[in-house]
Every structure is written in C-alpha cells, then in structure tokens.
Scaffold this motif. Sequence first.
Motif, mmCIF file in Angstrom:
data_model
loop_
_atom_site.group_PDB
_atom_site.id
_atom_site.type_symbol
_atom_site.label_atom_id
_atom_site.label_comp_id
_atom_site.label_asym_id
_atom_site.label_seq_id
_atom_site.Cartn_x
_atom_site.Cartn_y
_atom_site.Cartn_z
ATOM 1 N N VAL A 60 -2.317 50.799 25.860
ATOM 2 C CA VAL A 60 -2.571 51.462 24.571
ATOM 3 C C VAL A 60 -3.186 50.383 23.682
ATOM 4 O O VAL A 60 -2.499 49.528 23.148
ATOM 5 N N GLN A 61 -4.488 50.423 23.590
ATOM 6 C CA GLN A 61 -5.209 49.290 23.010
ATOM 7 C C GLN A 61 -5.011 49.154 21.508
ATOM 8 O O GLN A 61 -4.991 48.055 20.986
ATOM 9 N N VAL A 62 -4.906 50.296 20.837
ATOM 10 C CA VAL A 62 -4.677 50.260 19.387
ATOM 11 C C VAL A 62 -3.578 51.257 19.046
ATOM 12 O O VAL A 62 -3.419 52.272 19.731
ATOM 13 N N ALA A 63 -2.828 50.971 17.996
ATOM 14 C CA ALA A 63 -1.817 51.927 17.530
ATOM 15 C C ALA A 63 -2.522 53.048 16.773
ATOM 16 O O ALA A 63 -3.710 52.944 16.449
ATOM 17 N N PHE A 64 -1.800 54.125 16.498
ATOM 18 C CA PHE A 64 -2.335 55.169 15.624
ATOM 19 C C PHE A 64 -2.812 54.519 14.327
ATOM 20 O O PHE A 64 -2.188 53.551 13.864
ATOM 21 N N PRO A 65 -3.835 55.064 13.710
ATOM 22 C CA PRO A 65 -4.236 54.512 12.414
ATOM 23 C C PRO A 65 -3.089 54.647 11.404
ATOM 24 O O PRO A 65 -2.363 55.627 11.425
ATOM 25 N N ARG A 66 -2.925 53.633 10.577
ATOM 26 C CA ARG A 66 -1.953 53.698 9.474
ATOM 27 C C ARG A 66 -2.736 53.821 8.164
ATOM 28 O O ARG A 66 -3.774 53.173 8.006
ATOM 29 N N PHE A 67 -2.221 54.616 7.230
ATOM 30 C CA PHE A 67 -2.898 54.836 5.955
ATOM 31 C C PHE A 67 -2.077 54.187 4.843
ATOM 32 O O PHE A 67 -0.887 54.484 4.708
ATOM 33 N N ALA A 68 -2.730 53.293 4.088
ATOM 34 C CA ALA A 68 -1.984 52.583 3.032
ATOM 35 C C ALA A 68 -1.626 53.555 1.914
ATOM 36 O O ALA A 68 -2.489 54.266 1.405
ATOM 37 N N ARG A 69 -0.341 53.575 1.545
ATOM 38 C CA ARG A 69 0.100 54.452 0.452
ATOM 39 C C ARG A 69 0.037 53.722 -0.877
ATOM 40 O O ARG A 69 0.272 54.313 -1.922
ATOM 41 N N THR A 70 -0.173 52.404 -0.781
ATOM 42 C CA THR A 70 -0.106 51.586 -1.986
ATOM 43 C C THR A 70 -1.004 50.357 -1.790
ATOM 44 O O THR A 70 -1.391 50.069 -0.657
ATOM 45 N N ASP A 71 -1.352 49.664 -2.862
ATOM 46 C CA ASP A 71 -2.093 48.410 -2.701
ATOM 47 C C ASP A 71 -1.130 47.363 -2.153
ATOM 48 O O ASP A 71 0.023 47.299 -2.583
ATOM 49 N N LEU A 72 -1.576 46.563 -1.222
ATOM 50 C CA LEU A 72 -0.715 45.477 -0.727
ATOM 51 C C LEU A 72 -1.554 44.400 -0.064
ATOM 52 O O LEU A 72 -2.758 44.588 0.159
ATOM 53 N N VAL A 73 -0.905 43.273 0.238
ATOM 54 C CA VAL A 73 -1.602 42.160 0.878
ATOM 55 C C VAL A 73 -1.012 41.963 2.267
ATOM 56 O O VAL A 73 0.203 41.893 2.431
ATOM 57 N N VAL A 74 -1.889 41.922 3.280
ATOM 58 C CA VAL A 74 -1.439 41.594 4.641
ATOM 59 C C VAL A 74 -2.370 40.514 5.181
ATOM 60 O O VAL A 74 -3.597 40.669 5.122
ATOM 61 N N GLY A 75 -1.788 39.445 5.682
ATOM 62 C CA GLY A 75 -2.606 38.355 6.230
ATOM 63 C C GLY A 75 -3.593 37.822 5.202
ATOM 64 O O GLY A 75 -4.731 37.495 5.561
ATOM 65 N N GLY A 76 -3.192 37.813 3.945
ATOM 66 C CA GLY A 76 -4.048 37.277 2.888
ATOM 67 C C GLY A 76 -5.141 38.244 2.436
ATOM 68 O O GLY A 76 -5.926 37.914 1.546
ATOM 69 N N LYS A 77 -5.210 39.448 3.008
ATOM 70 C CA LYS A 77 -6.260 40.408 2.621
ATOM 71 C C LYS A 77 -5.675 41.504 1.727
ATOM 72 O O LYS A 77 -4.564 41.985 1.976
ATOM 73 N N HIS A 78 -6.469 41.873 0.715
ATOM 74 C CA HIS A 78 -6.011 42.914 -0.209
ATOM 75 C C HIS A 78 -6.365 44.279 0.348
ATOM 76 O O HIS A 78 -7.534 44.640 0.436
ATOM 77 N N ILE A 79 -5.350 45.000 0.733
ATOM 78 C CA ILE A 79 -5.555 46.347 1.274
ATOM 79 C C ILE A 79 -5.275 47.322 0.136
ATOM 80 O O ILE A 79 -4.252 47.201 -0.548
ATOM 81 N N ALA A 80 -6.211 48.249 -0.063
ATOM 82 C CA ALA A 80 -6.054 49.155 -1.204
ATOM 83 C C ALA A 80 -5.437 50.473 -0.745
ATOM 84 O O ALA A 80 -5.592 50.882 0.413
ATOM 85 N N LYS A 81 -4.745 51.127 -1.662
ATOM 86 C CA LYS A 81 -4.190 52.453 -1.388
ATOM 87 C C LYS A 81 -5.307 53.340 -0.822
ATOM 88 O O LYS A 81 -6.406 53.358 -1.379
ATOM 89 N N GLY A 82 -5.048 54.038 0.257
ATOM 90 C CA GLY A 82 -6.052 54.920 0.861
ATOM 91 C C GLY A 82 -6.822 54.257 1.998
ATOM 92 O O GLY A 82 -7.481 54.940 2.782
ATOM 93 N N ASP A 83 -6.746 52.933 2.122
ATOM 94 C CA ASP A 83 -7.437 52.260 3.230
ATOM 95 C C ASP A 83 -6.757 52.607 4.566
ATOM 96 O O ASP A 83 -5.570 52.912 4.604
ATOM 97 N N VAL A 84 -7.557 52.527 5.630
ATOM 98 C CA VAL A 84 -7.028 52.792 6.971
ATOM 99 C C VAL A 84 -6.825 51.452 7.667
ATOM 100 O O VAL A 84 -7.684 50.572 7.574
ATOM 101 N N VAL A 85 -5.691 51.313 8.352
ATOM 102 C CA VAL A 85 -5.411 50.052 9.046
ATOM 103 C C VAL A 85 -5.171 50.345 10.524
ATOM 104 O O VAL A 85 -4.350 51.184 10.881
#
Length: 426
Positions: free
Chosen positions: A309-334
Amino acid sequence: MANLRSRVLTRLGRGYLTRLQKKPLDLSTLSFFPHSALMPLRRDGVDPVPELGVRRRREPVSKLKLPFGINVWLVTGYEESKEVLGKVEEFSNDFANLVGTSGGLSADSNPGGLGMADPPVHTRLRRLLTPEFTMRRLSRLAPRIDTIVNDRLDAMAAADGPVDLVEAFALPIPSLAICELLGVPYEDREDFQRLSMTRFDLFAGANPSLGAMSESLAYFMDVVKKQRENPGDGLLGMIIKDHGDEVGDRELAGLADGVLTGGFETTASMLALGALVLLEDREAFEKLRDDDSAVNPFVEELLRHLTVVQVAFPRFARTDLVVGGKHIAKGDVVVCSLSGANRDESMGGDMESFDPTRKSPSHLAFGYGIHRCIGAELARMELRAAYPALVRRFPSMRLHGTQADLAFRKTSVVYGVEALPVVLGG
Ligand code: HEM
C-alpha cells in the motif's frame, strides 16, 4: 486573468471531485492525480523510484504540483508520516472536506466503510469489527489457513509445466481466508472467488468498475440477509448476534465489502512480490526453508521493504498547522507515502535494501493511528503460513524467465506484479 483561470480550474476540479465522490471510493481514488504527481506510485521492480528517496532527503514534507488549485502535500519522512496519521483532530479522511459538501459520508454512501469515515462514525463501525480481529478470534482461522495454503500447493504440484504464482497461489489464499473470516457458506465460495476477481480486475492496473462494485454490494446484501435468518460463527454472523439491532443490512454489507477491499488485493500483492523476493534471494529462501525462527523477521522486513500500500488515504487538514517545518493550511490535502517513510534512513542502516536479519524493523506498512489496518494480524497469519510452506514444498522452484520479463503494475496505489511464472522443479 491568472486569478480567473485559477478560480475556473478550482471549480472544475471540485466538480470533478464531487462526481468522483458519488462513486464508491477506495484507495485507488488517488488515480485522479495527474501523471506528474504519480511519482510516489512508480517503482523500478520492487523498489520505489530513486526520486522518492531524493525528495525525502531534501524535503520530507513537500508540495506536489497539481492542477485545479488544490494544495497537495507529499509526506515521505517516517516521523512526519506518523505525525500526520496520528493527528485525528487535525486531519479528516472524509472527501466531503475536499468537495465542500456538508456532512460526512454516511456508511450507506460509503461502502468502503472505515477508510473514509471520521469519528464518531468511524469509532462506531470499527468497534463492531474489532472483536472479530482479536488474536483469540483469529486463532480459530489458523488451521483453516494452513489447509487453504496446502490445497493450493497440491493444486500447483498437479499442474504441468510452469505455474503462475499469482493465479495459483497469491490470489486464492486471501480470497479464501476472507471467506473464512466473514463466514461465507461453502456453497457460495465459487461465486465469492469470481466476485473478488471482477471486483478488482486485479493487476490490470484499472480501477474496479462500478458494475463490479454494485455487484459486490448486492452479493453481500444477499449474504447478510441469509445470515440474519441463520447467523453463522463468522464475522458477519457474530456481528448480527451481538449487535444485530444496531447495524443495518446495507451498512453491514458495506463493512464486508470494505474488508474484502482492504484484505484481498493487499495480501495477494504481498504474497506474489514476497515470492519474487524469495526467488531472487537464495540465502533468504534457504533460511526460510530450514529455520522456523526466520519466518517472523522475514515477514516483517518484507512488509517494510515492499510496502504494497504505497500511500495512505488522503488526509484533509481541518485546521492550519505545521508538519516537518511546512505550513499546511486548512483544506490542504496531505498524502503520506508509506513506501517512502518505510525507507527513511533515520530508521536504521541501509533502509533501501532487503535485510531479513533486521531486528524488529519499525514500519508503516499497515499505517498508523485510528485507521491502522484492522486486518494486520490476519495478514501476518497468512504470510507466515504461506511463504515457508511454499519454499518447503518446492525447494528447487525458480523463476520461469527473468525479472526483466515481468510486468508490474504501473501507478496503482496497491503495487503488484501481474503474473509470476515459475518452474517448480523436481
Ligand atoms: C499485507 C496486507 C495488508 C496491508 C499491507 C494493508 C495495509 C493497510 C493500510 C496501510 C491501511 C491504512 C490506510 C490509511 O490509514 O490510510 C489499512 C487499513 C485497512 N485495512 Fe489493511 N492491509 C492489509 C491486509 C488487510 C486485511 C487482511 C484486512 C481484512 C481482512 C484489511 C482490512 C483493512 C481495513 C478494513 C482498513 C481500514 C481501517 C480503518 O480505516 O479503520 N487489511 N490497511
């Protein structure tokens, strides 16, 4: 002008995704990604393409270039993936977040069941299934799995000439194991096998057709109806006995279909690709044949190394947050690249190579957090039974042709090989 163009593209994208949401969704949903963004699904043989490792070393959380104005982040680091998969409050699995519809997918409109549901729906559905996946309940399947494996090996031994391990070994074992798990009656097994195959158009690299999906649900509706009248001691019968009044027929059929979706293609791919690794690595082959204690570390390392299973299901950010030093905005897909994370060099030495002597390798092959694979122990049981039995029954087995002749799936979420012809030897 650029702004208008981007607004139009965004609308087109969301319209497309809304239509997509109306289809029953599964892991192959990611096939809506354009060609350039499919790098995390590409491989050379069993290995992820080198670009994946290059990207992880440079930027473990990086942006994928997509049309439609949708921000998609690719997470290739181990710790960063764990962080995303573990953050239930911050990320949703529900596509409604992306397409802007209100409310989550109901279990009825989401036959895939758990994978795309958020709590509290996810919690309720998962609680129904969990008791059926405990070691105590699963241990009753162990002798049945041994019989399934041995029957397949007998059938292979009786065949003339080269045998395709995908068709003769990798596909039937998980399909029959899921029959046992669900409690599908014996007289229905042929129908079930046929259904599993058409459900996935397996290894053709195509998405399951809608026809096959609705056939699958109709089939499970029928099984559920029969089990309501006469509950057996498989998963469906047990849920009906213990929680029959809390769960509707359609919901139960959806859960059964979700178990088939989650457990069939994945385990079949592991069985086929794992057999290929064994055929290419004589030392591992012989160790597995001669030493019982080699089985568990072998399977664990194989799960890590192959990460089907090469990638997990897409996750949708419910809020702004920082992961690995990157600013992920609410609504972004991870999107977490599990195959990237499982080769992260921070986890040990030479993570690109297959080393069955590695001590308890940590891996995310079954995901992490509340959506972690519910069937992980069943999958392990199947793999631990199947590989040693295969190498012991056919100690001189070899590939018919070379690895270069094999056709692998191109860009599917669940990686696999289309056929694996072998000569069984004397
Ligand atoms: C080697 C075989 C398998 C692999 C590599 C595998 C991998 C995975 C992964 C990575 C996830 C999490 C996806 C995510 O978080 O986005 C998952 C979830 C799931 N798997 Fe498996 N799986 C395997 C076998 C099975 C089996 C045998 C079953 C059942 C019979 C199963 C049923 C499920 C279900 C129902 C989910 C959804 C769980 C949830 O969302 O709560 N899987 N699997």
